[in-house]
Design a protein around this motif. Structure first.
Motif, PDB file in Angstrom:
ATOM      1  N   THR A 142      31.730 -27.055 -43.471  1.00 14.09           N
ATOM      2  CA  THR A 142      32.710 -28.065 -43.876  1.00 14.09           C
ATOM      3  C   THR A 142      32.268 -28.733 -45.203  1.00 14.09           C
ATOM      4  OG1 THR A 142      33.052 -29.090 -41.486  1.00 14.09           O
ATOM      5  CG2 THR A 142      33.571 -30.559 -43.091  1.00 14.09           C
ATOM      6  N   TRP A 143      30.907 -28.961 -45.368  1.00 14.46           N
ATOM      7  CA  TRP A 143      30.304 -29.612 -46.627  1.00 14.46           C
ATOM      8  C   TRP A 143      30.744 -28.693 -47.788  1.00 14.46           C
ATOM      9  CZ3 TRP A 143      26.318 -27.592 -49.464  1.00 14.46           C
ATOM     10  CH2 TRP A 143      25.690 -28.427 -50.396  1.00 14.46           C
ATOM     11  N   SER A 144      30.487 -27.285 -47.350  1.00 13.86           N
ATOM     12  CA  SER A 144      30.778 -26.420 -48.516  1.00 13.86           C
ATOM     13  C   SER A 144      32.200 -26.453 -49.051  1.00 13.86           C
ATOM     14  CB  SER A 144      30.228 -25.014 -48.219  1.00 13.86           C
ATOM     15  OG  SER A 144      29.353 -24.833 -47.826  1.00 13.86           O
ATOM     16  N   THR A 145      33.229 -26.512 -47.838  1.00 15.65           N
ATOM     17  CA  THR A 145      34.565 -26.477 -48.207  1.00 15.65           C
ATOM     18  C   THR A 145      35.001 -27.881 -49.050  1.00 15.65           C
ATOM     19  OG1 THR A 145      35.051 -25.099 -46.211  1.00 15.65           O
ATOM     20  CG2 THR A 145      36.745 -26.577 -47.096  1.00 15.65           C
ATOM     21  N   ILE A 146      34.529 -28.874 -48.564  1.00 17.33           N
ATOM     22  CA  ILE A 146      34.705 -30.163 -49.199  1.00 17.33           C
ATOM     23  C   ILE A 146      34.283 -30.014 -50.644  1.00 17.33           C
ATOM     24  CG2 ILE A 146      34.227 -32.743 -49.250  1.00 17.33           C
ATOM     25  CD1 ILE A 146      34.212 -32.664 -46.401  1.00 17.33           C
ATOM     26  N   MET A 147      33.358 -29.441 -51.031  1.00 19.95           N
ATOM     27  CA  MET A 147      32.731 -29.234 -52.507  1.00 19.95           C
ATOM     28  C   MET A 147      33.596 -28.607 -53.344  1.00 19.95           C
ATOM     29  SD  MET A 147      28.686 -28.894 -52.298  1.00 19.95           S
ATOM     30  CE  MET A 147      28.467 -28.433 -53.835  1.00 19.95           C
ATOM     31  N   ILE A 148      34.131 -27.412 -52.681  1.00 21.56           N
ATOM     32  CA  ILE A 148      35.267 -26.646 -53.436  1.00 21.56           C
ATOM     33  C   ILE A 148      36.259 -27.439 -53.747  1.00 21.56           C
ATOM     34  CG2 ILE A 148      36.521 -24.497 -53.002  1.00 21.56           C
ATOM     35  CD1 ILE A 148      34.095 -23.291 -51.787  1.00 21.56           C
TER      36      ILE A 148
END
Length: 73
Positions: A17-23
């Motif tokens: 989820t954190w990675s998706t939000i960063m992208i």
């Protein structure tokens, strides 16, 4: 499902989820730098989730004190 498996699934969900939000927020370069680490995380969590409870994985089952270069002595 054991509590260990629940915790590992929660960690995986949080990291993805954190990675998706960063992208989505435009930090794709920062997320790309972390891809190798994320790949290892996913691999380890999959192994943890697929290992039978209370059973050592084959890599952990070797006798204690053995030398990996035993034939070179």
């Amino acid at each position: 499902m054991s509590s260990k498996k629940v915790v590992t699934a929660a960690v995986l969900a949080a990291v993805l989820t954190w990675s998706t939000i960063m992208i989505v927020l435009g930090h794709a370069a920062a997320a790309a730098v972390l891809l190798p680490s994320l790949g290892l995380l996913v691999q380890q969590i999959v192994q943890a989730l697929t290992a039978p409870d209370g059973q050592p994985r084959p890599s952990d089952a070797g006798p204690a004190g053995t030398d990996s270069q035993e034939g070179t002595r």
